[in-house]
Scaffold this motif. Structure first.
Motif, mmCIF file in Angstrom:
data_model
loop_
_atom_site.group_PDB
_atom_site.id
_atom_site.type_symbol
_atom_site.label_atom_id
_atom_site.label_comp_id
_atom_site.label_asym_id
_atom_site.label_seq_id
_atom_site.Cartn_x
_atom_site.Cartn_y
_atom_site.Cartn_z
ATOM 1 N N ASP A 14 0.964 -1.248 -0.019
ATOM 2 C CA ASP A 14 0.029 0.061 -0.057
ATOM 3 C C ASP A 14 0.941 1.392 -0.056
ATOM 4 O OD1 ASP A 14 0.414 1.142 2.777
ATOM 5 O OD2 ASP A 14 -1.010 -0.769 3.123
ATOM 6 N N GLN A 15 0.478 2.484 -0.520
ATOM 7 C CA GLN A 15 0.968 3.641 -0.747
ATOM 8 C C GLN A 15 1.401 4.029 0.802
ATOM 9 O OE1 GLN A 15 -0.751 6.571 -3.018
ATOM 10 N NE2 GLN A 15 -1.592 5.152 -4.464
ATOM 11 N N VAL A 16 0.789 3.994 1.826
ATOM 12 C CA VAL A 16 1.051 4.431 3.240
ATOM 13 C C VAL A 16 2.462 3.842 3.742
ATOM 14 C CG1 VAL A 16 0.661 4.602 5.430
ATOM 15 C CG2 VAL A 16 -1.076 5.184 3.851
ATOM 16 N N ASP A 17 2.849 2.618 3.357
ATOM 17 C CA ASP A 17 3.648 1.815 3.470
ATOM 18 C C ASP A 17 5.205 2.520 2.737
ATOM 19 O OD1 ASP A 17 5.226 -0.178 4.853
ATOM 20 O OD2 ASP A 17 5.059 -1.624 3.152
ATOM 21 N N ILE A 18 4.716 2.508 1.561
ATOM 22 C CA ILE A 18 5.931 2.878 0.660
ATOM 23 C C ILE A 18 6.229 4.472 0.948
ATOM 24 C CG2 ILE A 18 6.342 3.423 -1.695
ATOM 25 C CD1 ILE A 18 4.259 1.408 -2.754
ATOM 26 N N LEU A 19 5.525 5.407 1.071
ATOM 27 C CA LEU A 19 5.558 6.528 1.602
ATOM 28 C C LEU A 19 6.287 6.875 2.917
ATOM 29 C CD1 LEU A 19 5.256 9.862 1.036
ATOM 30 C CD2 LEU A 19 3.014 9.504 2.409
ATOM 31 N N SER A 20 6.131 5.821 3.840
ATOM 32 C CA SER A 20 6.830 5.990 5.201
ATOM 33 C C SER A 20 8.325 5.580 4.695
ATOM 34 C CB SER A 20 6.213 4.855 6.230
ATOM 35 O OG SER A 20 6.607 3.611 5.749
ATOM 36 N N GLU A 21 8.644 4.889 3.866
ATOM 37 C CA GLU A 21 9.895 4.691 3.706
ATOM 38 C C GLU A 21 10.844 5.861 3.059
ATOM 39 O OE1 GLU A 21 10.582 1.139 1.358
ATOM 40 O OE2 GLU A 21 9.666 0.035 2.565
ATOM 41 N N PHE A 22 9.878 6.665 2.307
ATOM 42 C CA PHE A 22 10.567 8.023 1.507
ATOM 43 C C PHE A 22 10.513 9.092 2.404
ATOM 44 C CE2 PHE A 22 8.675 6.048 -2.834
ATOM 45 C CZ PHE A 22 9.726 5.131 -2.875
ATOM 46 N N ILE A 23 9.700 9.343 3.394
ATOM 47 C CA ILE A 23 9.657 10.421 4.285
ATOM 48 C C ILE A 23 10.989 10.460 4.968
ATOM 49 C CG2 ILE A 23 8.610 11.662 6.136
ATOM 50 C CD1 ILE A 23 7.005 11.770 3.690
ATOM 51 N N THR A 24 11.786 11.427 4.736
ATOM 52 C CA THR A 24 13.188 11.752 5.526
ATOM 53 C C THR A 24 13.254 12.915 6.572
ATOM 54 O OG1 THR A 24 14.115 12.920 3.609
ATOM 55 C CG2 THR A 24 14.766 10.395 4.014
ATOM 56 N N ASN A 25 12.149 13.823 6.270
ATOM 57 C CA ASN A 25 12.164 15.141 6.775
ATOM 58 C C ASN A 25 10.597 15.774 6.822
ATOM 59 O OD1 ASN A 25 12.734 17.539 8.350
ATOM 60 N ND2 ASN A 25 14.122 18.353 6.539
ATOM 61 N N TYR A 26 10.101 15.953 7.860
ATOM 62 C CA TYR A 26 8.683 16.364 7.774
ATOM 63 C C TYR A 26 8.687 17.554 8.830
ATOM 64 C CZ TYR A 26 3.723 16.680 7.048
ATOM 65 O OH TYR A 26 2.389 17.072 6.653
ATOM 66 N N PRO A 27 8.815 18.757 8.313
ATOM 67 C CA PRO A 27 8.801 19.859 9.261
ATOM 68 C C PRO A 27 7.244 19.921 9.848
ATOM 69 C CG PRO A 27 9.170 20.958 6.967
ATOM 70 C CD PRO A 27 9.103 19.427 6.842
ATOM 71 N N ASN A 28 7.306 20.754 11.147
ATOM 72 C CA ASN A 28 6.279 21.096 11.781
ATOM 73 C C ASN A 28 5.275 19.779 12.071
ATOM 74 O OD1 ASN A 28 4.978 23.014 13.588
ATOM 75 N ND2 ASN A 28 3.714 23.575 11.507
ATOM 76 N N PHE A 29 5.380 18.713 12.363
ATOM 77 C CA PHE A 29 4.763 17.441 12.253
ATOM 78 C C PHE A 29 4.311 17.314 13.614
ATOM 79 C CE2 PHE A 29 4.245 12.945 12.631
ATOM 80 C CZ PHE A 29 3.425 12.843 11.545
ATOM 81 N N THR A 30 2.961 17.052 13.866
ATOM 82 C CA THR A 30 2.524 16.758 15.126
ATOM 83 C C THR A 30 2.421 15.373 15.495
ATOM 84 O OG1 THR A 30 1.171 18.887 15.238
ATOM 85 C CG2 THR A 30 0.481 17.191 16.613
ATOM 86 N N VAL A 31 2.827 14.885 16.459
ATOM 87 C CA VAL A 31 2.679 13.356 16.961
ATOM 88 C C VAL A 31 1.841 13.138 17.948
ATOM 89 C CG1 VAL A 31 5.345 12.767 16.078
ATOM 90 C CG2 VAL A 31 4.702 13.408 18.667
ATOM 91 N N GLN A 32 1.154 12.148 17.968
ATOM 92 C CA GLN A 32 0.275 11.630 19.054
ATOM 93 C C GLN A 32 0.670 10.271 19.538
ATOM 94 O OE1 GLN A 32 -3.489 12.787 16.984
ATOM 95 N NE2 GLN A 32 -3.951 14.021 18.745
ATOM 96 N N GLY A 33 0.828 10.045 20.753
ATOM 97 C CA GLY A 33 1.123 8.719 21.145
ATOM 98 C C GLY A 33 1.233 8.618 22.524
#
Length: 180
Positions: free
Chosen positions: A83-102
């Motif tokens: 799936d695209q989400v799985d592929i994209l997660s490998e491509f992201i190396t830098n995401y500014p101003n990202f909000t994490v929840q966990g």
């Protein structure tokens, strides 16, 4: 269920060099360049299936950069049967101003000279649970300890960076314990 990534802000963060390395590692071959090196054409011949083609944009300033990355994800989804989400997660190396929840999974021993320390969060990054390291100071560090002890969910904003398949949240701010 197939998910199509359309968020242009996310797609614009993908570095073409990361995609190029992935394509090379998975058997694709660059066959040409277009428009004064604004894009590269990559092809893959797989079994008896007709040849696949990807147009990789090489300049973030292109008006259709996000759309081309989206097209690449669609093609790779078909070719790699992922799936695209799985592929994209490998491509992201830098995401500014990202909000994490966990949740806070681990707290390192605080530094002696200042109330601060490294913590490890478990958060969803593009629909996949990931460990994220970050360094908190003062009040944020105290809140992290409370969240860890009481197993309370948190959220925080910062610059998400991927280094050697590990996520790091740099410049964390707005660290808060979520209301349950």
């Amino acid at each position: 269920m197939k998910v199509t990534i359309k968020d242009s802000q996310i797609l614009k963060t993908v570095n073409p060099n990361v995609i190029q390395a992935h394509l090379q590692a998975t058997g694709w071959h660059e066959t040409g360049r277009i428009y004064n090196d604004a894009g590269a054409i990559w092809r893959l011949k797989k079994d008896a299936v007709p040849e696949y083609e990807i147009l990789l944009p090489l300049q973030h300033s292109l008006g259709d950069y996000a759309e081309r990355i989206s097209d690449i994800l669609k093609t790779l989804e078909t070719v790699e049967n992922r799936d695209q989400v799985d592929i994209l997660s490998e491509f992201i190396t830098n995401y500014p101003n990202f909000t994490v929840q966990g949740v806070v999974m681990q707290i390192a021993t605080p530094h002696i000279e200042q109330l601060s320390g490294e913590i490890i969060l478990l958060c969803a990054v593009f629909d996949k649970l990931q460990e994220i390291k970050t360094e908190l100071v003062d009040h944020d560090y105290i809140l992290a300890i409370k969240a860890y002890q009481e197993r309370l969910p948190i959220h925080c904003t910062g610059d998400l960076v991927k280094v050697d398949n590990h996520f790091i949240l740099k410049n964390p701010h707005n660290f808060q314990i979520d209301n349950i």
